[in-house]
Design an enzyme around this catalytic site. Sequence first.
Site, PDB file in Angstrom:
ATOM      1  CG  ASP A 100      44.471  66.721  62.689  1.00 32.53           C
ATOM      2  OD1 ASP A 100      45.369  66.985  61.855  1.00 32.53           O
ATOM      3  OD2 ASP A 100      43.422  66.119  62.386  1.00 32.53           O
ATOM      4  CD  GLU A 155      46.768  63.056  58.686  1.00 30.49           C
ATOM      5  OE1 GLU A 155      45.727  62.585  59.169  1.00 30.49           O
ATOM      6  OE2 GLU A 155      47.078  64.260  58.791  1.00 30.49           O
ATOM      7  CG  HIS A 198      42.535  59.562  56.927  1.00 29.38           C
ATOM      8  ND1 HIS A 198      41.520  60.459  56.721  1.00 29.38           N
ATOM      9  CD2 HIS A 198      43.462  60.226  57.668  1.00 29.38           C
ATOM     10  CE1 HIS A 198      41.812  61.617  57.300  1.00 29.38           C
ATOM     11  NE2 HIS A 198      42.991  61.496  57.892  1.00 29.38           N
ATOM     12  CG  HIS A 230      42.833  61.810  63.372  1.00 29.15           C
ATOM     13  ND1 HIS A 230      42.285  60.743  62.675  1.00 29.15           N
ATOM     14  CD2 HIS A 230      43.427  62.595  62.431  1.00 29.15           C
ATOM     15  CE1 HIS A 230      42.543  60.889  61.389  1.00 29.15           C
ATOM     16  NE2 HIS A 230      43.236  61.999  61.216  1.00 29.15           N
TER      17      HIS A 230
END
Length: 396
Positions: free
Chosen positions: A282, A134, A199, A220
């Site tokens: 997460d 990530e 993100h 997410h």
Amino acid sequence: MNNRIIIKNGKVIFPDRIEENLAIVCENGKIIDIVSTEAVVFGNEDMVIDAQNKYVSSGFIDIHTHGGGGHDFMDGTVEAYLGAAEMHAKHGTTALLPTTLTSTFEELLKTFATYKEAVKQNNKGALFLGLHLEGPYFAYNQRGAQDPKYLRNPEPEEYNKILEASDDIVRWSLAPELPGALEFGKVLAEKNILTSIAHSDAIYEEVVDAYNAGFNHITHLYSAMSTVTRRNAFRYAGIVEAAYLIDNMNVEIIADGVHLPKSLLQFVYKFKGPDKTALVTDSMRGAGMPDGESILGSLDKGQKVIIEDGVAKLPDRTAFAGSVATTDRLVRTMVNIAEVPLVEAVKMITLTPARMMKIDQQKGSIQKGKDADFVIFDNNINVSYTILEGNVIYRN
């Protein structure tokens, strides 16, 4: 292992239904038969597990977790990997993707070496399916709890070194609007690495370009991403809208009941459905731990966070810093709060993530020939047994 394992007296959850009065017969880590209880001839050497009218599900698969039980995968120790895997197994997870955070190149290399050793030693916890990176290629404005000093753009000189350094990378999350990101996405797609949007401040048109370049998953959903925005007074749809407009785009949600309220959990379920939505924890090291101060990321270079209200937060409480959820909590939330049928809530943590990771021929559902991965739980999703490839790794 040669002795058979037989699970009886359970309410067996299949991808489309629940059946009773069945016996699941397993041998050498595989499901070899599913028959009526009356049809089974029990042998003296068989290990018989009486489910006592509880639910029997395929093992839960978590494709996005950073740790738990006081451990983070960025700690760089085998003990951290094994400790987190064992904690999650107690909550029904039979397989997971250890996930990194934005970090230095050197930290990643250490993680790769540690992962390989942890795989060899892991015999009590959830199975490691490969690594999920990530970052560190994220948009600054959508960094969330990711440490901004490690954010950068994807450069072939760096990411090719990373890919050469490890053959265990099976998933990578990044922002597709960054310079060089689409080219990188194509490289990942060629290597069959799940390429995910995360993100990011991308607008709809950029997400379409990313999807065409191989980005077929959104990390997410709703967390750290763009929605409708204005540029030079004109409105643009963002990643959230693209998730629904692109029919074949897969998504994942942190279904801890905190990151997303009931309304959004129901919205995702209604418009993406259980076949395109995976439940993920997460989770950070605070999963399975009491409230109080904790650290997101490695012990020596991570960020201080506070665990309260069932979630991890930045110290100034301006943002969430990862969840403290476990997979049983995800299912419980979807059933009790989002009011999703149990069969479909279970599908979102079993068969759907298995398909996303292209392991659904071996895992993700109770079917003859597949791995003997099971969770036995009661009406409130309290776990009694976790079984991985025919081995009981947790019993309450």
